[in-house]
Design a protein around this motif. Structure first.
Motif, PDB file in Angstrom:
ATOM      1  N   GLU A  54       1.240  19.196 140.134  1.00  0.00           N
ATOM      2  CA  GLU A  54       0.552  18.281 139.598  1.00  0.00           C
ATOM      3  C   GLU A  54      -0.986  17.711 138.760  1.00  0.00           C
ATOM      4  O   GLU A  54      -1.579  19.610 139.146  1.00  0.00           O
ATOM      5  CB  GLU A  54      -0.076  17.208 140.988  1.00  0.00           C
ATOM      6  CG  GLU A  54      -1.454  15.730 140.601  1.00  0.00           C
ATOM      7  CD  GLU A  54      -1.877  15.080 141.944  1.00  0.00           C
ATOM      8  OE1 GLU A  54      -1.916  14.365 142.440  1.00  0.00           O
ATOM      9  OE2 GLU A  54      -2.604  16.741 142.363  1.00  0.00           O
ATOM     10  N   VAL A  55      -0.577  17.890 137.419  1.00  0.00           N
ATOM     11  CA  VAL A  55      -1.560  18.096 136.763  1.00  0.00           C
ATOM     12  C   VAL A  55      -2.570  16.720 136.477  1.00  0.00           C
ATOM     13  O   VAL A  55      -2.184  15.555 136.175  1.00  0.00           O
ATOM     14  CB  VAL A  55      -0.834  18.180 134.661  1.00  0.00           C
ATOM     15  CG1 VAL A  55      -1.864  18.836 134.326  1.00  0.00           C
ATOM     16  CG2 VAL A  55      -0.089  19.600 135.623  1.00  0.00           C
ATOM     17  N   TYR A  56      -3.690  16.527 136.710  1.00  0.00           N
ATOM     18  CA  TYR A  56      -4.718  15.639 136.041  1.00  0.00           C
ATOM     19  C   TYR A  56      -6.035  16.133 135.522  1.00  0.00           C
ATOM     20  O   TYR A  56      -6.809  17.160 135.120  1.00  0.00           O
ATOM     21  CB  TYR A  56      -5.029  15.301 137.627  1.00  0.00           C
ATOM     22  CG  TYR A  56      -6.134  16.118 138.121  1.00  0.00           C
ATOM     23  CD1 TYR A  56      -7.057  16.334 138.182  1.00  0.00           C
ATOM     24  CD2 TYR A  56      -5.095  16.949 139.679  1.00  0.00           C
ATOM     25  CE1 TYR A  56      -8.295  17.058 138.988  1.00  0.00           C
ATOM     26  CE2 TYR A  56      -5.975  17.844 140.054  1.00  0.00           C
ATOM     27  CZ  TYR A  56      -7.931  17.808 140.395  1.00  0.00           C
ATOM     28  OH  TYR A  56      -8.107  19.226 140.618  1.00  0.00           O
ATOM     29  N   ILE A  57      -6.428  14.703 135.048  1.00  0.00           N
ATOM     30  CA  ILE A  57      -7.630  15.469 133.858  1.00  0.00           C
ATOM     31  C   ILE A  57      -9.081  14.660 135.265  1.00  0.00           C
ATOM     32  O   ILE A  57      -8.394  12.806 135.288  1.00  0.00           O
ATOM     33  CB  ILE A  57      -7.909  14.171 132.495  1.00  0.00           C
ATOM     34  CG1 ILE A  57      -6.776  15.024 131.660  1.00  0.00           C
ATOM     35  CG2 ILE A  57      -8.701  13.833 132.236  1.00  0.00           C
ATOM     36  CD1 ILE A  57      -6.340  14.274 130.524  1.00  0.00           C
ATOM     37  N   GLY A  58      -9.659  15.048 135.080  1.00  0.00           N
ATOM     38  CA  GLY A  58     -11.075  14.804 136.242  1.00  0.00           C
ATOM     39  C   GLY A  58     -12.101  13.915 135.757  1.00  0.00           C
ATOM     40  O   GLY A  58     -12.047  13.677 135.007  1.00  0.00           O
ATOM     41  N   VAL A  99     -13.955  10.499 136.626  1.00  0.00           N
ATOM     42  CA  VAL A  99     -14.649   8.556 136.729  1.00  0.00           C
ATOM     43  C   VAL A  99     -14.299   7.926 136.143  1.00  0.00           C
ATOM     44  O   VAL A  99     -14.434   6.845 136.334  1.00  0.00           O
ATOM     45  CB  VAL A  99     -15.568   8.320 137.710  1.00  0.00           C
ATOM     46  CG1 VAL A  99     -15.846   8.692 139.284  1.00  0.00           C
ATOM     47  CG2 VAL A  99     -17.544   8.930 136.758  1.00  0.00           C
ATOM     48  N   LEU A 100     -14.377   8.039 134.652  1.00  0.00           N
ATOM     49  CA  LEU A 100     -13.574   7.660 133.241  1.00  0.00           C
ATOM     50  C   LEU A 100     -12.784   7.091 133.433  1.00  0.00           C
ATOM     51  O   LEU A 100     -11.660   7.543 134.045  1.00  0.00           O
ATOM     52  CB  LEU A 100     -13.954   8.421 132.559  1.00  0.00           C
ATOM     53  CG  LEU A 100     -15.405   9.419 132.246  1.00  0.00           C
ATOM     54  CD1 LEU A 100     -15.379   9.402 130.585  1.00  0.00           C
ATOM     55  CD2 LEU A 100     -16.357   8.194 131.768  1.00  0.00           C
ATOM     56  N   PRO A 101     -12.508   5.611 132.634  1.00  0.00           N
ATOM     57  CA  PRO A 101     -11.251   4.915 132.580  1.00  0.00           C
ATOM     58  C   PRO A 101      -9.979   5.944 132.403  1.00  0.00           C
ATOM     59  O   PRO A 101      -9.436   5.804 132.332  1.00  0.00           O
ATOM     60  CB  PRO A 101     -11.714   3.744 131.869  1.00  0.00           C
ATOM     61  CG  PRO A 101     -13.009   3.354 131.880  1.00  0.00           C
ATOM     62  CD  PRO A 101     -13.305   4.662 132.342  1.00  0.00           C
ATOM     63  N   THR A 102     -10.567   6.676 131.232  1.00  0.00           N
ATOM     64  CA  THR A 102      -9.559   7.539 130.484  1.00  0.00           C
ATOM     65  C   THR A 102      -8.789   8.405 131.812  1.00  0.00           C
ATOM     66  O   THR A 102      -8.295   9.465 131.065  1.00  0.00           O
ATOM     67  CB  THR A 102     -10.543   8.245 129.320  1.00  0.00           C
ATOM     68  OG1 THR A 102     -11.684   8.712 129.854  1.00  0.00           O
ATOM     69  CG2 THR A 102     -10.382   6.461 128.544  1.00  0.00           C
ATOM     70  N   SER A 103      -9.525   8.563 132.985  1.00  0.00           N
ATOM     71  CA  SER A 103      -9.153   9.365 133.721  1.00  0.00           C
ATOM     72  C   SER A 103      -7.313   9.582 134.081  1.00  0.00           C
ATOM     73  O   SER A 103      -6.946   8.397 133.798  1.00  0.00           O
ATOM     74  CB  SER A 103      -9.684   9.659 135.131  1.00  0.00           C
ATOM     75  OG  SER A 103     -11.075   9.778 134.741  1.00  0.00           O
ATOM     76  N   ALA A 104      -6.915  10.409 134.582  1.00  0.00           N
ATOM     77  CA  ALA A 104      -5.341  10.568 134.090  1.00  0.00           C
ATOM     78  C   ALA A 104      -5.063  11.919 135.597  1.00  0.00           C
ATOM     79  O   ALA A 104      -5.819  12.329 135.185  1.00  0.00           O
ATOM     80  CB  ALA A 104      -4.473  10.281 132.484  1.00  0.00           C
ATOM     81  N   ARG A 105      -3.559  11.307 135.544  1.00  0.00           N
ATOM     82  CA  ARG A 105      -2.786  11.853 136.350  1.00  0.00           C
ATOM     83  C   ARG A 105      -1.420  12.826 136.362  1.00  0.00           C
ATOM     84  O   ARG A 105      -0.340  11.293 135.836  1.00  0.00           O
ATOM     85  CB  ARG A 105      -2.602  11.937 137.729  1.00  0.00           C
ATOM     86  CG  ARG A 105      -2.811  12.676 138.834  1.00  0.00           C
ATOM     87  CD  ARG A 105      -2.678  12.303 140.038  1.00  0.00           C
ATOM     88  NE  ARG A 105      -4.203  11.918 140.457  1.00  0.00           N
ATOM     89  CZ  ARG A 105      -4.644  11.978 141.337  1.00  0.00           C
ATOM     90  NH1 ARG A 105      -4.189  11.999 142.722  1.00  0.00           N
ATOM     91  NH2 ARG A 105      -5.482  12.276 141.697  1.00  0.00           N
ATOM     92  N   LEU A 106      -0.742  13.283 135.746  1.00  0.00           N
ATOM     93  CA  LEU A 106       0.706  14.039 135.821  1.00  0.00           C
ATOM     94  C   LEU A 106       1.556  13.985 136.991  1.00  0.00           C
ATOM     95  O   LEU A 106       0.985  15.890 137.457  1.00  0.00           O
ATOM     96  CB  LEU A 106       1.290  14.236 134.544  1.00  0.00           C
ATOM     97  CG  LEU A 106       2.499  14.836 134.688  1.00  0.00           C
ATOM     98  CD1 LEU A 106       3.196  13.943 134.341  1.00  0.00           C
ATOM     99  CD2 LEU A 106       2.624  16.016 133.075  1.00  0.00           C
ATOM    100  N   THR A 107       2.377  13.786 138.452  1.00  0.00           N
ATOM    101  CA  THR A 107       3.501  14.371 138.894  1.00  0.00           C
ATOM    102  C   THR A 107       4.634  14.650 138.730  1.00  0.00           C
ATOM    103  O   THR A 107       5.041  13.513 138.574  1.00  0.00           O
ATOM    104  CB  THR A 107       2.364  13.235 140.057  1.00  0.00           C
ATOM    105  OG1 THR A 107       1.014  13.481 140.221  1.00  0.00           O
ATOM    106  CG2 THR A 107       3.302  14.457 141.651  1.00  0.00           C
TER     107      THR A 107
END
Length: 68
Positions: free
Chosen positions: A45-49, A51-59
């Protein structure tokens, strides 16, 4: 141009769902070395931390990966 990153992370899970590797930081790039203790399939899992709406996660989750 200036570029800002608020943090991103990498987690690796074993087949039982336990995190066996975890990293979080603000580097624009990072190298990792990871060796498994037990053969099998692992979830990455790679994620951008943040609480902004631009946060993302790739699993990357193997199709036949399942929790025990």
């Amino acid at each position: 141009p200036d570029f800002s990153i608020f943090g991103w992370g990498l987690r690796i899970y074993d087949a039982s769902g336990d995190a066996v590797f975890s990293w979080f930081g603000g580097d624009l790039y990072r190298s990792f070395n990871f060796a498994v203790q037990t053969p099998g399939k692992y979830k990455v899992e790679v994620y951008i931390g943040g609480v902004l709406p631009t946060s993302a996660r790739l699993t990357m989750d193997p199709p036949d990966w399942s929790r025990k």
